[in-house]
Design a protein around this motif. Structure first.
Motif, PDB file in Angstrom:
ATOM      1  N   PHE A  19      40.794  53.832  41.179  1.00 34.97           N
ATOM      2  CA  PHE A  19      39.539  54.575  41.123  1.00 34.97           C
ATOM      3  C   PHE A  19      39.604  55.696  40.087  1.00 34.97           C
ATOM      4  O   PHE A  19      38.685  55.907  39.300  1.00 34.97           O
ATOM      5  CB  PHE A  19      39.203  55.172  42.489  1.00 34.97           C
ATOM      6  N   LEU A  20      40.716  56.417  40.065  1.00 34.14           N
ATOM      7  CA  LEU A  20      40.850  57.585  39.189  1.00 34.14           C
ATOM      8  C   LEU A  20      41.120  57.223  37.736  1.00 34.14           C
ATOM      9  O   LEU A  20      40.866  58.033  36.837  1.00 34.14           O
ATOM     10  CB  LEU A  20      41.975  58.490  39.706  1.00 34.14           C
ATOM     11  N   THR A 210      37.207  47.315  50.159  1.00 34.85           N
ATOM     12  CA  THR A 210      38.148  48.429  50.253  1.00 34.85           C
ATOM     13  C   THR A 210      37.479  49.757  49.938  1.00 34.85           C
ATOM     14  O   THR A 210      36.451  49.809  49.253  1.00 34.85           O
ATOM     15  CB  THR A 210      39.333  48.243  49.284  1.00 34.85           C
ATOM     16  N   ALA A 211      38.099  50.833  50.439  1.00 30.43           N
ATOM     17  CA  ALA A 211      37.559  52.173  50.189  1.00 30.43           C
ATOM     18  C   ALA A 211      37.557  52.485  48.699  1.00 30.43           C
ATOM     19  O   ALA A 211      36.631  53.115  48.191  1.00 30.43           O
ATOM     20  CB  ALA A 211      38.388  53.208  50.943  1.00 30.43           C
ATOM     21  N   GLY A 212      38.591  52.050  47.988  1.00 26.56           N
ATOM     22  CA  GLY A 212      38.655  52.297  46.552  1.00 26.56           C
ATOM     23  C   GLY A 212      37.531  51.621  45.796  1.00 26.56           C
ATOM     24  O   GLY A 212      36.945  52.213  44.879  1.00 26.56           O
ATOM     25  N   GLN A 213      37.206  50.401  46.189  1.00 33.28           N
ATOM     26  CA  GLN A 213      36.114  49.688  45.528  1.00 33.28           C
ATOM     27  C   GLN A 213      34.773  50.349  45.833  1.00 33.28           C
ATOM     28  O   GLN A 213      33.910  50.457  44.961  1.00 33.28           O
ATOM     29  CB  GLN A 213      36.112  48.223  45.975  1.00 33.28           C
ATOM     30  N   VAL A 217      32.011  52.095  43.189  1.00 38.08           N
ATOM     31  CA  VAL A 217      30.577  51.812  43.136  1.00 38.08           C
ATOM     32  C   VAL A 217      29.784  53.118  43.132  1.00 38.08           C
ATOM     33  O   VAL A 217      28.858  53.307  42.336  1.00 38.08           O
ATOM     34  CB  VAL A 217      30.148  50.926  44.330  1.00 38.08           C
ATOM     35  N   ILE A 218      30.151  54.051  44.022  1.00 42.37           N
ATOM     36  CA  ILE A 218      29.454  55.334  44.102  1.00 42.37           C
ATOM     37  C   ILE A 218      29.587  56.096  42.786  1.00 42.37           C
ATOM     38  O   ILE A 218      28.607  56.623  42.239  1.00 42.37           O
ATOM     39  CB  ILE A 218      30.005  56.176  45.266  1.00 42.37           C
TER      40      ILE A 218
END
Length: 241
Positions: A19-20, A210-213, A217-218
């Motif tokens: 994500f980062l 997953t939370a990362g995915q 998106v956000i």
């Protein structure tokens, strides 16, 4: 406009790193969990002294400890700046004293709180390359009608007749397209992606697995927008309604 995503990021560590990667991050002093991966994969990062979260819990900021932390990282090529310690609901004298104590060799950014005077805002904008805006007092909640009215007065105070601010502006907790699209911000931050990436209900039955995915998106939806290049005074009344 640079979108700084607040950390730490929830979920698996490998998902947080994905994500980062290539993004811009804000790392708070009280939660340094992700500083290692931030320093490795982010385009740039800034430091938050954590005064807001400490204030909401009734705690006291360790100013000397925060300065030592900034001194450790400020030579990293990805480091941009650190928020100068502040008292969220403090008076201007107290916050000016904290600014005066900040080491000049560190790239610091002062905070102007919405409950403070416009004179102080003008003074900070004249003395500093970047000023951060912090919601406080009766204007604690970004996006309300009264908040927009106060922000309009602030923009009028530091923007010239063409709507150009006197310095770069950063919006604390203002990384919301419905807010920053109307303001001449150079940057803004929020923990929206990091916090709500863990919320399946936000997406419904078609949520990414997953939370990362979900965080990606956000963040992508936020970064599809940018800030206004200038302050348009005629929008003030409309936004305050």
């Amino acid at each position: 406009m640079i979108a700084y995503h607040g950390t730490p990021v929830g979920g698996r560590r490998e998902d947080a790193a994905k994500f980062l990667a290539g993004r811009h991050a804000l790392v708070p002093f009280p939660r340094q969990d992700d500083i290692g991966v931030v320093a490795d994969v982010c385009q740039s990062f800034v430091f938050d002294n954590g005064a807001f979260s400490i204030w909401t819990k009734g705690g006291t900021l360790d100013v000397s400890g925060y300065i030592e932390w900034v001194e450790k990282w400020h030579r990293h090529p990805g480091f941009e700046w650190a928020l100068i310690p502040d008292v969220i609901d403090g008076d201007e004298t107290a916050n000016d004293a904290l600014i005066a104590e900040w080491p000049t060799e560190l790239r610091g950014v002062p905070v102007w709180h919405l409950h403070e005077s416009l004179d102080r805002l003008q003074r900070l904008a004249a003395d500093w390359q970047t000023v951060a805006f912090g919601s406080s007092g009766q204007w604690r909640s970004p996006g309300t009608a009264s908040w927009w009215k106060r922000m309009g007065a602030a923009m009028d105070a530091i923007c010239d007749d063409q709507g150009r601010p006197a310095c770069k502006l950063h919006g604390l907790r203002m990384l919301d397209p419905s807010i920053f699209q109307h303001l001449p911000f150079a940057s803004a931050d929020s923990t929206n992606a990091a916090v709500n990436g863990g919320s399946i209900s936000r997406f419904g039955m078609y949520a990414p697995p997953t939370a990362g995915q979900r965080a990606n998106v956000i963040a992508d939806r936020i970064e599809a927008h940018t800030s206004s290049p200038i302050w348009l005074r005629e929008r003030q009344t409309e936004l305050a309604l």
